[in-house]
Write an enzyme that holds these catalytic residues in place. Structure first.
Site, PDB file in Angstrom:
ATOM      1  N   HIS A 150       0.964  -1.017  -0.046  1.00  0.00           N
ATOM      2  CA  HIS A 150       0.017   0.059   0.003  1.00  0.00           C
ATOM      3  C   HIS A 150       0.749   1.328   0.178  1.00  0.00           C
ATOM      4  O   HIS A 150       2.205   1.198   0.578  1.00  0.00           O
ATOM      5  CB  HIS A 150      -0.802  -0.010   1.299  1.00  0.00           C
ATOM      6  CG  HIS A 150      -1.874   1.099   1.364  1.00  0.00           C
ATOM      7  ND1 HIS A 150      -1.796   2.273   1.649  1.00  0.00           N
ATOM      8  CD2 HIS A 150      -3.448   0.677   1.147  1.00  0.00           C
ATOM      9  CE1 HIS A 150      -2.619   2.839   1.750  1.00  0.00           C
ATOM     10  NE2 HIS A 150      -3.809   1.846   1.406  1.00  0.00           N
ATOM     11  N   ASP A 227       3.388  -4.394   7.975  1.00  0.00           N
ATOM     12  CA  ASP A 227       2.059  -3.570   7.807  1.00  0.00           C
ATOM     13  C   ASP A 227       0.967  -4.369   7.914  1.00  0.00           C
ATOM     14  O   ASP A 227       0.564  -5.179   7.076  1.00  0.00           O
ATOM     15  CB  ASP A 227       2.297  -2.969   6.569  1.00  0.00           C
ATOM     16  CG  ASP A 227       0.866  -2.336   6.124  1.00  0.00           C
ATOM     17  OD1 ASP A 227      -0.388  -2.433   6.740  1.00  0.00           O
ATOM     18  OD2 ASP A 227       0.809  -1.520   5.066  1.00  0.00           O
ATOM     19  N   GLN A 230      -4.316  -5.065   6.970  1.00  0.00           N
ATOM     20  CA  GLN A 230      -5.388  -5.964   6.576  1.00  0.00           C
ATOM     21  C   GLN A 230      -5.037  -7.219   7.151  1.00  0.00           C
ATOM     22  O   GLN A 230      -5.956  -8.373   6.722  1.00  0.00           O
ATOM     23  CB  GLN A 230      -5.181  -6.161   4.917  1.00  0.00           C
ATOM     24  CG  GLN A 230      -5.354  -4.939   4.048  1.00  0.00           C
ATOM     25  CD  GLN A 230      -6.622  -4.393   4.225  1.00  0.00           C
ATOM     26  OE1 GLN A 230      -7.618  -5.032   4.449  1.00  0.00           O
ATOM     27  NE2 GLN A 230      -6.702  -3.176   3.581  1.00  0.00           N
ATOM     28  N   LYS A 253     -10.200  -0.291  10.624  1.00  0.00           N
ATOM     29  CA  LYS A 253     -10.236  -1.554   9.668  1.00  0.00           C
ATOM     30  C   LYS A 253     -10.599  -2.678  10.611  1.00  0.00           C
ATOM     31  O   LYS A 253     -10.884  -3.816  10.067  1.00  0.00           O
ATOM     32  CB  LYS A 253      -8.965  -1.878   8.730  1.00  0.00           C
ATOM     33  CG  LYS A 253      -8.812  -0.672   7.785  1.00  0.00           C
ATOM     34  CD  LYS A 253      -7.807  -1.311   6.847  1.00  0.00           C
ATOM     35  CE  LYS A 253      -6.921  -0.237   6.266  1.00  0.00           C
ATOM     36  NZ  LYS A 253      -7.674   0.533   4.966  1.00  0.00           N
ATOM     37  N   CYS A 393      -4.530   2.637  -3.946  1.00  0.00           N
ATOM     38  CA  CYS A 393      -3.382   3.084  -3.234  1.00  0.00           C
ATOM     39  C   CYS A 393      -2.156   1.957  -3.523  1.00  0.00           C
ATOM     40  O   CYS A 393      -1.500   2.034  -2.315  1.00  0.00           O
ATOM     41  CB  CYS A 393      -3.351   3.260  -1.744  1.00  0.00           C
ATOM     42  SG  CYS A 393      -4.776   4.531  -1.468  1.00  0.00           S
TER      43      CYS A 393
END
Lengths: 436, 141
Positions: A150, A227, A230, A253, A393
């Site tokens: 991302h 990261d 997600q 999220k 993104c």
């Protein structure tokens, strides 16, 4: 409150049946999600098929109530006040910090102070890129990331490399979206000082083997950053097991509020890093010309924090635990399976990413032949189906895939097969509008 | 919440059968427009009269969503045969309209079919698509 808890337990049972019960029970639970009623937006808008949870999830009532309860019952500036109300606010933040530590598989007593609250994953990764990277990066050094990052785990490294005269090196996936060990070893080497990788791709849905990647990074004494925007909302994360050095995720999220995020870092690294933002609350003492820093995590939490957001994030994690990751994963897997199967039946759909539905973690990207993704999303919107369309993104990834943009459907456990029905009807509508 | 249908019959027709989408060989002006966030790319070519006052022919090539393609076709049709001054005025009107400004009835009539794209002004994510051709025109005259 008692009602919500009861409902949570009830759901847990129901979710258990979804996972282990008869085929019929599973099918009926997928047909009508028992969870939508926990989410006021979904409960009050039965006309909406919300298939964009990878962009931001919906929030359950328990989270919204927690946010309100903070302001109604314990609002005071945490840390500062010497009165009872401020003490309560501080305790609420500390309890949330301990909960986040548990959520990430850490020892809450030992590691609680290595949890840093920030606004979101982007800010967390910027913190690492601005405060940590300059302490290890020099001219000729390398930062290694993947092409499926991302932008929030890409641009900070472009900037850090530019500032240090270092090189940004990319790892690429194979046709099934997998970055294999050979590729990792080809790119991570003696010049690598930092490896940063998206845990789950927001376009392909694949989960990267960040544990293996971290082990290779550590062979070369490079730091491993993950990261988790997600991943953390969709399957259990244990940073101790991953053996990474930093892990970031966003509250919004993970069914929490917008504007609250988490960075976890290895204590000795956080301790040695200079602050990112400076100002109130992050100092030990200040003179006209100098300042000394507060210990971790306060050193990285300048200014008044979003205490209500932190308190509500605590509630969001409790809610996730009440549903249980087993049920969450089982439902999301079933939804992705069904969605990919039904999309595969439409001859005008081109699926993007791995062929194996099991490799997609809640995310299914695709294109409609000859129809621009923005048109697809706009027409689906007229039918009450909310999806994402564009470059997500992740422009370098789309360049790598040879496409300008694509459509993306993303699931949370609250979705059900009626959402997929509406998606399929909507896509048939798109096709008939352009080729009817 | 009622959702407006921006995909009017006129828009779909211009998208499916764009009369002005072709390579204009004898052109006097050429300009490229892109929407990086959508991946829309467009090359607009004009042939001005010898005195440089009138647009004798306008055509575009490129790829993009139905909104950007139809908007370009509608624009090319509208400005063909117009003076450069009038084309500037029309493009200014269109951009003001798509940015949400209410136009006088007279101005609405001047935009003719382009005024049918007015509902896109209420869909912020699609405004850039509708604007692309007009901003490209604006950048070249």
């Amino acid at each position: 409150m008692a009602n919500r808890t009861l409902q949570g337990e009830h759901m847990l049972t129901e979710a258990g049946r979804v996972e282990w019960g008869s085929r019929n029970a599973r099918a009926s639970a997928l047909a009508h999600s028992p969870y939508k009623r926990d989410f006021p937006l979904l409960a009050t808008r039965p006309d909406l098929a919300f298939l964009d949870s990878a962009a931001t999830a919906q929030r359950p009532a328990v989270v919204l109530e927690a946010q309100k309860r903070f302001y109604e019952t314990m609002n005071a500036n945490a840390l500062r006040g010497l009165y009872q109300l401020s003490v309560e606010a501080t305790e609420a933040i500390n309890a949330a910090r301990a909960h986040v530590a548990r959520f990430l598989g850490l020892d809450e007593r030992k590691d609680v102070r290595d949890i840093v609250f920030c606004r979101n994953t982007s800010e967390a990764l910027n913190l690492v890129a601005y405060s940590f990277a300059p302490t290890v990066l020099g001219p000729g050094d390398e930062v290694c990331i993947t092409v499926m990052e991302h932008h929030s785990n890409l641009i900070p490294w472009q900037q850090a490399c530019r500032a240090a005269g270092a090189k940004l090196v990319y790892m690429y996936p194979n046709e099934q979206g997998i970055i294999d060990e050979e590729e990792m070893r080809a790119k991570i080497g003696p010049r690598t000082k930092i490896v940063s990788c998206v845990h789950v791709s927001n376009v392909l849905g694949v989960a990267n083997d960040v544990k293996l990647m971290g082990a290779i990074a550590h062979e070369f004494d490079a730091a491993m950053i993950v990261d988790g925007a997600q991943s953390a909302p969709h399957f259990p994360v244990d940073v101790t097991d991953l053996d990474c050095d930093f892990f970031a995720f966003s509250g919004h999220k993970a069914f929490g509020p917008m504007g609250i995020g988490v960075l976890w870092g290895r204590h000795e690294l956080l301790d040695a890093m200079p602050p990112f933002l400076t100002g109130g609350e992050m100092i030990d003492s200040v003179t006209e010309q100098t300042a000394t820093w507060a210990p971790v995590p306060e050193k990285f939490e300048a200014g008044t924090q979003d205490a209500a957001g932190i308190y509500a994030l605590d509630a969001a994690l409790t809610y996730i635990e009440s549903v249980g990751f087993e049920a969450i994963q089982a439902r999301e897997r079933a939804l992705v399976n069904q969605c990919m199967r039904r999309l595969g039946e439409l001859d005008f759909i081109r699926l993007i990413g791995p062929d194996d539905p099991e490799a997609h973690h809640g995310v299914v990207s695709f294109n409609v032949c000859t129809v621009h993704p923005h048109d697809v999303a706009s027409i689906l919107d007229m039918d009450g189906v909310a999806i994402r369309a564009g470059h997500h993104c992740a422009q370098p990834l789309l360049d790598f895939l040879g496409i300008d943009s694509c459509c993306r459907v993303s699931f949370a456990f609250y979705n059900d097969s009626s959402d997929i029905d509406r998606l399929i009807d909507g896509l048939n509508h798109v096709w008939s509008m352009f080729h009817g | 919440m009622a959702r407006e249908n921006i995909y009017t019959a006129a828009l779909m027709e211009h998208n499916a059968h764009p009369d002005y989408k072709y390579e204009l060989d004898e052109f006097t002006h050429e300009h490229e427009g892109i929407n990086p966030s959508c991946g829309d790319e467009m090359v607009l070519r004009l042939r001005l009269s010898d005195d440089g006052q009138t647009i004798e022919e306008a055509a575009f090539t490129g790829s993009g969503c139905a909104v950007s393609q139809a908007s370009a076709d509608i624009m090319a049709e509208l400005i063909t045969g117009e003076t450069v001054e009038e084309a500037k005025r029309l493009s200014d009107l269109f951009i003001r309209m798509i940015q949400g400004e209410e136009l006088s009835e007279e101005d609405q009539e001047d935009l003719d079919e382009a005024y049918e794209l007015e509902s896109i002004s209420r869909m912020p994510a699609r405004v850039k698509c509708a604007e692309l051709a007009w901003r490209t025109l604006d950048g070249m005259i």
